[in-house]
Design an enzyme around this catalytic site. Structure first.
Site, PDB file in Angstrom:
ATOM      1  N   PRO A 292       0.816  -1.212   0.000  1.00  0.00           N
ATOM      2  CA  PRO A 292       0.000   0.000   0.000  1.00  0.00           C
ATOM      3  C   PRO A 292       0.854   1.268   0.000  1.00  0.00           C
ATOM      4  CG  PRO A 292       0.086  -0.933   2.203  1.00  0.00           C
ATOM      5  CD  PRO A 292       0.825  -1.895   1.312  1.00  0.00           C
ATOM      6  N   ARG A 294      -0.783   4.861  -1.317  1.00  0.00           N
ATOM      7  CA  ARG A 294      -1.768   5.932  -1.111  1.00  0.00           C
ATOM      8  C   ARG A 294      -2.533   5.774   0.201  1.00  0.00           C
ATOM      9  NH1 ARG A 294      -4.074   8.358  -5.554  1.00  0.00           N
ATOM     10  NH2 ARG A 294      -3.593   6.474  -6.742  1.00  0.00           N
ATOM     11  N   ARG A 331      -1.543  16.429  -9.288  1.00  0.00           N
ATOM     12  CA  ARG A 331      -2.596  15.433  -9.558  1.00  0.00           C
ATOM     13  C   ARG A 331      -3.824  16.013 -10.251  1.00  0.00           C
ATOM     14  NH1 ARG A 331      -4.976  12.579  -6.413  1.00  0.00           N
ATOM     15  NH2 ARG A 331      -4.863  10.652  -7.613  1.00  0.00           N
ATOM     16  N   CYS A 362       2.005  29.528 -14.253  1.00  0.00           N
ATOM     17  CA  CYS A 362       1.612  30.193 -15.492  1.00  0.00           C
ATOM     18  C   CYS A 362       1.036  29.213 -16.494  1.00  0.00           C
ATOM     19  CB  CYS A 362       2.810  30.936 -16.061  1.00  0.00           C
ATOM     20  SG  CYS A 362       3.280  32.249 -14.949  1.00  0.00           S
TER      21      CYS A 362
END
Ligand code: LLP
Length: 446
Positions: A292, A294, A331, A362
């Site tokens: 694992p 995340r 993300r 930008c």
């Protein structure tokens, strides 16, 4: 409704608090953007995996997938919690080793590990490698022969199941750069090579079916296919295997609609299926390993930003800009990932507006959250974005030549810096100006 995880709460001053630390104070002390980790929640999730596995009665291993968030302090925490570590580069390996992580509890992944990376890992004596392709098999066989090592290896297979969130798809052959394909016979060929190789200690098989998975069926189908191969390798080819590694992918809640399962539900489902398959196929129940990333790092992380410019386009949209964005959290721009946020210093104030939270970079696409309900904010307020512990700092860049933020671990009212903020000088530390371009003393500046 924003859901507060772990030790996060609203304190008497109406401020968001994490690990007993007032986030407004943290922003003042460490500056923004700032990644704040709830250390107790990190540890609690590590323990959930142990507890879930202990209930199954299986031999097991939980390796934290360090790609999600890798720093020396995180490696220490993971070691203290009795987890193993999965690394995918010399950089992650170096971080772990310099933090004193036991090399024998590290395994290395990657679809293109270089000769240098493999050599570094072999010299360090890591626990093993997850073999991804024939090129690597040859390279590792050559290096181990020369160096007189015999590392453990797992064979990475692609079982033809791909899972993301609520959906999983089954394909005969999986179209991916990773691993040996089961359907086409590549996996069989790799297995024959490994059973014949003296320098590689083939101990098991591995798969990883996806990320942010909210159901157990994809894992169950993958286990069935993997176990068939496992049984064939043991019963027909005489391989001395003991490990089935089913990778990571356990989902987390980013926004209200996300419905991840408790850790124990995933683990029970996997364990039940492994036991049933072993029984059916007449092999000993293997050790079950998971990786694992995340699930451990994600929910425990919150990013603090300072609110700046506001732009109202009547009848169209309201933008509020913050002092970070796609460089500290890529993300949203890469995966259209969604997040929830609150104004940390107005955490008890009612929601008064819908605002689109814009980053400072930008690019038009540099938006952190589209149209989210927030208390009315003013420049200087602190915005907290939740669930940012995984794949943010680890994927951060210096885009627009901005220094990467600091990271703190907060616990019981104490915040410790675990990564210092980069300085402007850090940004130029690798720059060189060729001698012929160097500005000479007294050279006229026009
Ligand atoms: N094991 C292997 C072999 C993996 O490839 C991965 C993730 C994991 C374990 C950990 O998966 P997790 O438990 O974290 O889902 N950057 C993307 C995620 C990429 C995941 C890549 N592999 C994101 O931000 O969503």
């Amino acid at each position: 409704m924003v859901l507060l995880h772990g030790t996060s709460r609203i304190n008497d001053r109406g401020h968001l608090e994490i690990g007993g630390c007032d986030t407004v104070e943290l922003a003042k002390r460490f500056g923004t953007p700032l990644y704040v980790f709830d250390e107790a929640l990190l540890r609690e999730t590590c323990r959930e995996f142990h507890t879930a596995f202990r209930k199954t009665g299986l031999r097991y291993q939980v390796a934290y997938a360090s790609k999600a968030f890798c720093t020396q302090a995180m490696c220490r925490l993971v070691d203290e919690e009795g987890l193993h570590l999965d690394v995918v580069s010399a950089g992650e390996l170096h971080t772990a080793l310099t933090a004193g992580f036991p090399p024998e509890k590290i395994h290395m992944h990657g679809n293109n590990k270089s000769r240098e990376e493999l050599t570094y890992a072999l010299e360090a004596g890591i626990g093993g490698f997850v073999l991804d392709n024939f090129h690597e098999l040859n390279l590792l066989a050559e290096l181990t022969e020369r160096m007189g090592r015999r590392p453990s290896v797992l064979l990475r297979l692609t079982p033809g199941v791909e899972a993301h969130t609520h959906e999983y798809i089954q394909t005969g052959q999986q179209d991916t750069k990773f691993g040996f394909d089961l359907a086409s016979g590549q996996a069989d060929e790799a297995a024959h090579r490994l059973t014949a190789d003296q320098n590689l200690n083939w101990v098991g098989i591995h798969c990883h079916i996806g990320s942010q998975i909210f159901e157990t069926e994809g894992f169950a189908i993958a286990v069935d296919r993997m176990m068939e191969f496992y049984a064939k390798a043991v019963n027909q080819w005489g391989a001395d295997l003991r490990v089935l590694n089913v990778g990571g992918g356990f989902g987390i809640r980013y926004v209200e609609e996300d419905r991840p399962l408790p850790v124990r539900v995933y683990i029970e489902a996997i364990a039940d299926r492994v036991k049933a398959a072993a029984h059916r196929l007449g092999v000993e129940v293997p050790e079950v390993w998971v990786e694992p990333g995340r699930r451990i790092a994600g929910p425990a992380g919150t990013t603090l930003y300072t609110v700046g410019a506001r732009k109202e386009i009547p009848g169209v949209r309201r933008y509020i800009s913050v002092d970070g964005g796609m460089a500290d959290n890529p993300r949203p721009i890469i995966y259209q990932a969604r997040y929830e946020a609150i104004i940390a210093n107005r955490a008890r104030e009612p929601v008064q507006e819908l605002a689109a939270v814009a980053g400072r970079y930008c690019e038009t696409g540099d938006m952190l959250i589209w149209d989210t309900p927030l208390a009315r904010s003013a420049p200087g307020d602190i915005l907290a974005v939740f669930g940012t512990g995984a794949y943010t700092y680890s994927m951060a860049s210096n885009y627009n030549r901005t220094p990467r933020p600091a990271v703190v671990f907060a616990r019981e009212g104490r915040a410790d810096l675990v990564v210092r903020r980069e300085t402007l000088d850090d940004l130029i530390r690798c720059d060189e100006i060729p001698a012929r371009m160097k500005k000479k003393e007294g050279y006229p500046v026009s």
